[in-house]
Design an enzyme around this catalytic site. Structure first.
Site, PDB file in Angstrom:
ATOM      1  N   HIS A 218       0.813  -1.220   0.000  1.00 50.81           N
ATOM      2  CA  HIS A 218       0.000   0.000   0.000  1.00 50.81           C
ATOM      3  C   HIS A 218       0.845   1.269   0.000  1.00 50.81           C
ATOM      4  O   HIS A 218       1.905   1.344   0.620  1.00 50.81           O
ATOM      5  CB  HIS A 218      -0.932   0.005   1.212  1.00 50.81           C
ATOM      6  N   ASP A 219       0.383   2.261  -0.729  1.00 49.21           N
ATOM      7  CA  ASP A 219       0.964   3.609  -0.763  1.00 49.21           C
ATOM      8  C   ASP A 219       2.378   3.654  -1.325  1.00 49.21           C
ATOM      9  O   ASP A 219       3.064   4.673  -1.220  1.00 49.21           O
ATOM     10  CB  ASP A 219       0.958   4.241   0.637  1.00 49.21           C
TER      11      ASP A 219
END
Length: 310
Positions: A218-219
């Protein structure tokens, strides 16, 4: 994640049922994790160790579990459980919406794009022109894909972040309200998994090519014209700059940066940020020339021991 329109501090406090410090009409524009916050965002903090980091961040609203001195120009939302209330905001502003069709009616698919059988295309997905989406690909809600992108069979774009808080009764998940963005001319192999951001975007840059069975956390932000070989695992919140090459079975820790044009040889564990323009190998990671010298010396140990015996 930015809200559809600016809310007031009082409105946000009413949504999550908290008290607040600041004027009723203090503007709230979105919510984000600390590494991507901008003015107008809410950031949450629930441990005194990180209070100062949150209070001094770019975020102007701090969701915190203790009333503390509020810096000038900022506001507080005071909660007995900021993690829980951050999830409440995610549910409110980006709720899960069950699919009504294998290709959502709200999806936008560009001219010349081919969607092979058994694909799932979620709500508010945008796919550009002349893309190839092969069989059994799952593209979760709000994903954005540019032009001339190829995604091979079995890949999943937009699954939840692997982000949990340990509680006495088990693990509590931090809900994911972010997106996956695949830029123009990227290629994604078969059976890859690219998780959406918690509140921001997981991004694959233009022209980057990813082999089969690669995981992107994620991210994470991957730059332009990178090459990533199979069975590589990239943790969350990693920055990979332009024209980086990661060979097979590379693994990274979270929150690091790999500099532009770095080359990471196969089966390397990238345990820290590394400079661009160099070649790396080993676990923990070192420049490859130095690491290979060390391995050559290790091979000589039996010979040296035998000489000492003589």
């Amino acid at each position: 994640m930015k809200f559809p329109y600016t809310h007031t501090l009082k409105e946000i406090a009413e949504i999550i049922g908290t008290s607040y410090v600041g004027s009723d009409d203090f503007p709230v524009e979105g919510m984000n994790e600390i590494h991507v916050v901008t003015p107008g965002d809410i950031v949450f903090v629930d441990h005194p160790k990180y209070y100062d980091k949150a209070l001094q961040s770019a975020a102007t609203i701090v969701l915190i579990n203790k009333e503390v001195a509020c810096p000038d120009g900022k506001a507080l939302l005071v909660s007995d459980d900021p993690f829980r209330d951050f999830n409440k905001l995610t549910r409110h502003f980006r709720p899960f919406v069950a699919a009504q069709a294998s290709v959502s009616l709200s999806a936008e698919i560009g001219e010349g794009t081919v969607i092979q059988p058994n694909c799932f295309i979620g709500n508010q997905v945008k796919i550009g022109k002349n893309c190839q989406i092969h069989a059994n690909v799952a593209i979760y809600d709000h994903t954005i894909i540019g032009d001339n992108v190829i995604i091979h069979a079995g890949t999943v774009l937009g699954a939840d972040a692997f982000y949990y808080k340990k509680r006495p009764e088990g693990f509590d998940q931090l809900l994911s309200g972010g997106r996956v963005i695949i830029e123009d001319n990227a290629g994604i192999g078969a059976l890859c998994t690219i998780d959406r951001g918690v509140t921001g975007d997981t991004t694959i840059g233009a022209g980057t090519k990813i082999d089969n069975q690669v995981h992107v956390g994620h991210d994470t932000i991957i730059g332009k014209k990178c090459l990533i070989a199979s069975q590589t695992g990239i943790a969350g919140c990693v920055v990979i700059e332009d024209e980086v090459t990661l060979w097979g079975q590379v693994g990274t820790t979270s929150g690091i940066t790999i500099g532009a044009k770095a080359v990471v040889l196969g089966q390397t564990g990238v345990t820290k940020s590394i400079e661009g323009g160099k070649s790396y190998f080993g676990t923990p990671v070192e420049e490859s020339r130095e690491k290979l010298k060390q391995l050559a010396n290790v091979k000589r140990i039996p010979e040296l021991l035998n000489k000492n015996k003589e």
